[in-house]
Enzyme design. Sequence first.
Site, short mmCIF file in Angstrom:
data_model
loop_
_atom_site.label_atom_id
_atom_site.label_comp_id
_atom_site.label_asym_id
_atom_site.label_seq_id
_atom_site.Cartn_x
_atom_site.Cartn_y
_atom_site.Cartn_z
N ASN A 1 54.61 15.59 12.90
CA ASN A 1 54.86 14.75 13.99
C ASN A 1 54.41 15.68 15.41
O ASN A 1 53.61 15.11 16.36
CB ASN A 1 56.27 14.41 14.14
CG ASN A 1 56.64 13.73 12.96
OD1 ASN A 1 55.81 13.26 12.27
ND2 ASN A 1 58.03 13.18 12.94
N LYS B 1 10.16 -14.69 27.72
CA LYS B 1 11.41 -13.97 28.09
C LYS B 1 11.56 -12.77 28.05
O LYS B 1 10.88 -11.91 27.03
CB LYS B 1 12.64 -14.65 26.99
CG LYS B 1 12.84 -16.12 27.09
CD LYS B 1 13.37 -16.26 28.56
CE LYS B 1 14.95 -15.95 28.70
NZ LYS B 1 15.86 -16.63 27.70
N GLU C 1 23.82 -6.88 29.71
CA GLU C 1 24.86 -7.93 29.01
C GLU C 1 25.78 -7.43 27.97
O GLU C 1 26.98 -7.70 27.90
CB GLU C 1 23.92 -9.12 28.28
CG GLU C 1 23.39 -9.96 29.45
CD GLU C 1 22.22 -10.77 28.54
OE1 GLU C 1 22.51 -12.04 28.66
OE2 GLU C 1 21.21 -10.25 28.14
N SER D 1 12.51 -12.94 23.50
CA SER D 1 13.02 -14.06 22.63
C SER D 1 12.25 -14.30 21.38
O SER D 1 10.99 -14.24 21.68
CB SER D 1 13.17 -15.33 23.60
OG SER D 1 13.21 -16.52 22.57
N HIS E 1 31.51 -13.84 47.99
CA HIS E 1 31.77 -15.25 47.34
C HIS E 1 30.30 -15.53 46.99
O HIS E 1 30.13 -16.83 46.59
CB HIS E 1 32.10 -16.27 48.26
CG HIS E 1 33.42 -15.78 49.11
ND1 HIS E 1 34.74 -15.93 48.52
CD2 HIS E 1 33.36 -15.20 50.36
CE1 HIS E 1 35.49 -15.59 49.63
NE2 HIS E 1 34.72 -14.88 50.61
#
Length: 502
Positions: A129, A302, A309, A296, A175
């Site tokens: 422990n 792409k 990400e 892609s 924003h």
Amino acid sequence: MNASKQMPMTEPPTTERKDDRLWGGRFEREPDAQFDAFQRSFSFDRRLLPYELAVDRAWARALQTIGILSETEVRDTIKALEAIAKELQDDPSFLDGSTAEDVHHFVESALVHELGALGWKLHTGRSRNELVATDFRLFLMDAAAGLQRQLAGFVTAIAEQAKTNFGIPMSGMTHMQHAQPILLSHFLLAHAEAFLRDVTRLQHAAEGADSCPMGSGALAGNSFGIDREAIARDLGFSRITANSLDAVSDRDFALDYLFALSGIATHLSRLAEDFVIFASQEFAYVILPDEYATGSSLMPQKKNPDAWELIRGKTGRITGALVALLTTMKGLPTSYQRDLQEDKETLFAAHDQIATMLAIATGAVAATKFNTERLRAAASNPLLFATEGADYLVHRGLPFRQAHDIIGKVLREAERQGKVWTQLSLEDVRKISPLFEQDFLSGLSVEKAIATKVVPGGTAADSVKIALAALQERINTLQTTLQSTLNVEAKVKAKSQTGETK
Ligand code: ARG
């Protein structure tokens, strides 16, 4: 079969124990196979082996001081421990075949294999422990220093981009709406600040871990009068834990560490989000480096920001690890509970993930090219100078709220005429307020809007230059501090190379 009851106290014959488990004596039957696999932790706590070996050495020396081990016994024990350390360093694959229950069992078995009954003496007066808590604290201090080093490198990469791209304006947003022009370097340094806070958080977690539990026993303390301070010093801890029961219960240091990791992940995720947006065709502020993008399988055109990400995505696991341990800790009675074994796997995984995420983010930031024309064009949007317009009127004595209102009216007039507001005629704007003079419209520019923000921490070039120099200074100090913290793992390795036992 179970001959342990008749074993003489001094020299228990190694061959006469029922099995080599650390706790088999009072059991008649074997554990259920599935449960047995379920309770074992060697597959992941083997990672603590360098720390376990360091603790074992310190414990052996402390046992000598109180007369439990003779000088020769300590020498033999430490020699055997060094041999394991050496093997670990040369080829850790020897661990793969082990059937040990956990890292503590592994070392004891190896010692008994090498030293016979002497190997059983090392565990005198101690418990797994306190061992596991001590090992884990040592690991965490090293791990924190490692990530601090990586963060220093990462912040350096950010600072390099801020230097390379000095003077380039961009549209500052709130924003996700265009707000006021700022310098790209200022934006980059905002991220640097966040990652420097993460360095501090890691430091906090490492300082929390920097107390040695050894001598706490299973929960009650040590009855052999072991010198706790000496062990702590030997292991490089700054202090000993204050309460034996707390020492085996406490995982706050691990929670702090996971919180620091969650902070890094959250900051990485925010940076990732910025770059994903910047890489979109609508923004096109950055050119994604080929090395950190993928294509892609269907759409030939792409180029996707996968590095960012995935960094953003993996943040879930890190925060998940924090929540997992918080949930494990909630409702545990005071003292060691086996639930605590759940602290390691998720923390190791989260640590490894963050180390990889930081390495990739560092490479991706360094390789990113900024599209300075697009950045400048967005920063030159006259809507971004509206606040400057209001400030102009304030300088002419108008209360800000009225100035704000007048510029609002100017903007509405421009909209009515289908014009960009800075292209209204002086006559038009003077109809709204006579305070507007010849210098008004000509005075509105990106450069001026940025140059006025000359407060410390502001986006004016002079302020950012000072901030950059200060940042560089902080990185240098950090790197010097980190250089002087040689980690325990390295110390263990160094000792195993020199055969040093003291
Ligand atoms: N594997 C255990 C852990 O990680 C070590 C301590 C076990 N102690 C015990 N009494 N079963 O927590």
